[in-house]
Design a protein around this motif. Structure first.
Motif, short mmCIF file in Angstrom:
data_model
loop_
_atom_site.label_atom_id
_atom_site.label_comp_id
_atom_site.label_asym_id
_atom_site.label_seq_id
_atom_site.Cartn_x
_atom_site.Cartn_y
_atom_site.Cartn_z
N GLU A 88 13.22 -4.98 -8.17
CA GLU A 88 12.06 -4.63 -7.37
C GLU A 88 11.61 -3.24 -7.77
OE1 GLU A 88 12.58 -4.96 -3.19
OE2 GLU A 88 13.52 -6.95 -3.29
N PRO A 89 10.33 -3.07 -8.15
CA PRO A 89 9.85 -1.74 -8.52
C PRO A 89 9.77 -0.82 -7.31
CG PRO A 89 8.03 -3.30 -8.44
CD PRO A 89 9.29 -4.10 -8.25
N ALA A 90 9.71 0.47 -7.56
CA ALA A 90 9.63 1.45 -6.49
C ALA A 90 8.27 1.37 -5.81
CB ALA A 90 9.87 2.85 -7.05
N ASN A 91 8.25 1.65 -4.51
CA ASN A 91 7.02 1.66 -3.73
C ASN A 91 6.91 3.02 -3.05
OD1 ASN A 91 4.93 1.29 -1.83
ND2 ASN A 91 5.37 -0.92 -1.69
N LYS A 92 6.02 3.86 -3.58
CA LYS A 92 5.89 5.22 -3.05
C LYS A 92 5.33 5.22 -1.63
CE LYS A 92 5.35 7.50 -7.52
NZ LYS A 92 4.47 8.37 -8.36
N GLU A 93 4.42 4.27 -1.31
CA GLU A 93 3.82 4.24 0.02
C GLU A 93 4.87 3.96 1.09
OE1 GLU A 93 0.64 1.46 -0.01
OE2 GLU A 93 -0.58 2.62 -1.44
N LYS A 94 5.78 3.06 0.77
CA LYS A 94 6.84 2.72 1.74
C LYS A 94 8.11 3.55 1.51
CE LYS A 94 5.33 -2.07 2.26
NZ LYS A 94 5.74 -3.50 2.19
N GLU A 95 8.01 4.52 0.59
CA GLU A 95 9.17 5.36 0.24
C GLU A 95 10.38 4.51 -0.11
OE1 GLU A 95 9.87 8.05 3.42
OE2 GLU A 95 8.02 9.19 3.10
N GLN A 96 10.10 3.48 -0.89
CA GLN A 96 11.16 2.54 -1.27
C GLN A 96 11.51 2.75 -2.75
OE1 GLN A 96 10.17 -1.54 -0.50
NE2 GLN A 96 11.88 -2.35 -1.72
N GLN A 97 12.78 2.97 -3.04
CA GLN A 97 13.23 3.14 -4.41
C GLN A 97 13.34 1.79 -5.11
OE1 GLN A 97 16.92 5.33 -4.22
NE2 GLN A 97 15.90 7.28 -3.89
#
Length: 309
Positions: free
Chosen positions: A252-261
């Motif tokens: 799963e790629p990182a998601n900056k909006e959800k602060e997800q690595q």
């Protein structure tokens, strides 16, 4: 083109070109030649060949003669006198309390001069020492300060590989060695592991450097994102000799909006260089950082060499 033969004056010593003239010499023959230091006893190390004039230092001197029995006897006598010369010189060094380490001594073939080789951390005022030695030996005295690599070459020893030191057994000239060569080979930068008995970077780092540089072309760096047959992945490590790239797939790629690595696979996947595609993102920045780091390392080594020599 100029006809020359190679002559050296010490085992694994630098090779100098001389004109053989009409003499028929072969490798292993002992000859008498004229040098800047005077008449010397040398050994033919390179067979006769033709080279361009640009490769020689003019004027090219001729071999005086092939060494005869009397020449061999004189050379042997000079070698036998070394032990006494070393002992007397060390006594004088102790007398004057000089901070220098005596390494070797050498008589010129014609006994016109005696040369003492030593190492020291800095400059040494040995004027009084020279006067004392001249009074004892009744000939010209020369004290020559050398570096730690030259000391290892003269003394010899056993390297970490268990064999005789390259510089003492066959390496005629030192070649530049940098910390960059150790990095290319992914070696530990622990000084005790990449330094020879002289305390400097091992000369053998140079031998395989060209091969490693060639193998590294196109190889990704650890931490780099690449495209593989199984999807996007992050490089964990690379093995240049086996052409193997160890990776973890990006699930799963990182998601900056959800602060997800980004989420990576727990398993490792291996690929060859030909099977992956580098994205190029951030490569220039990474290369610039590596170049700067390597340059700093090389400058540091050069500064250390200057300070020690």
């Amino acid at each position: 083109m100029v006809k020359v033969v190679g002559v050296n004056f010490k085992p694994a010593g630098k090779i100098y070109y001389f004109d053989p003239g009409d003499l028929q010499v072969k490798v292993g023959d002992h000859v008498i030649v004229e040098t800047a230091r005077g008449t010397e006893f040398g050994t033919i190390n390179m067979a006769e060949k033709e080279i361009s004039k640009s490769e020689i230092v003019s004027p090219l001197k001729k071999i005086i003669r092939i060494a005869d029995e009397r020449d061999h006897k004189r050379h042997k006598t000079n070698l036998q006198k070394k032990e006494r010369a070393l002992r007397l010189c060390q006594e004088k060094i102790n007398k004057h309390k000089l901070e220098m380490k005596l390494v070797d001594v050498e008589y010129t073939f014609d006994n016109s001069k005696i040369i003492f080789y030593f190492t020291a951390d800095g400059r040494v005022d040995f004027r009084e020492l020279v006067k004392d030695l001249a009074g004892v030996f009744k000939m010209r005295i020369e004290l020559r300060q050398i570096g730690v690599r030259d000391e290892a070459k003269m003394r010899g020893g056993i390297g970490t590989c268990g064999r005789s030191l390259c510089c003492h057994s066959w390496l005629t000239e030192f070649e530049p060695v940098s910390i960059k060569m150790a990095k290319v080979q992914n070696l530990s930068l622990n000084p005790t592991k990449i330094s020879g008995i002289c305390g400097r970077l091992m000369c053998c780092l140079k031998y395989e450097n060209d091969v490693y540089v060639e193998l590294k072309k196109g190889m990704p760096d650890p931490g780099e994102r690449i495209k593989t047959p199984d999807g996007m992945a992050v490089v964990v490590e690379t093995n240049l000799l086996e052409n193997k790239i160890k990776t973890r797939l990006i699930l799963e790629p990182a998601n900056k909006e959800k602060e997800q690595q980004e989420k990576l696979s727990t398993e490792f996947y291996n690929y060859k260089k030909e099977e992956i595609k580098r994205l190029g993102k951030g490569k220039k920045k990474k290369k610039a950082e590596n170049d700067l780091e390597e340059l700093d390392g090389e400058l540091l080594e050069e500064i250390k060499d200057l300070l020690k020599d």
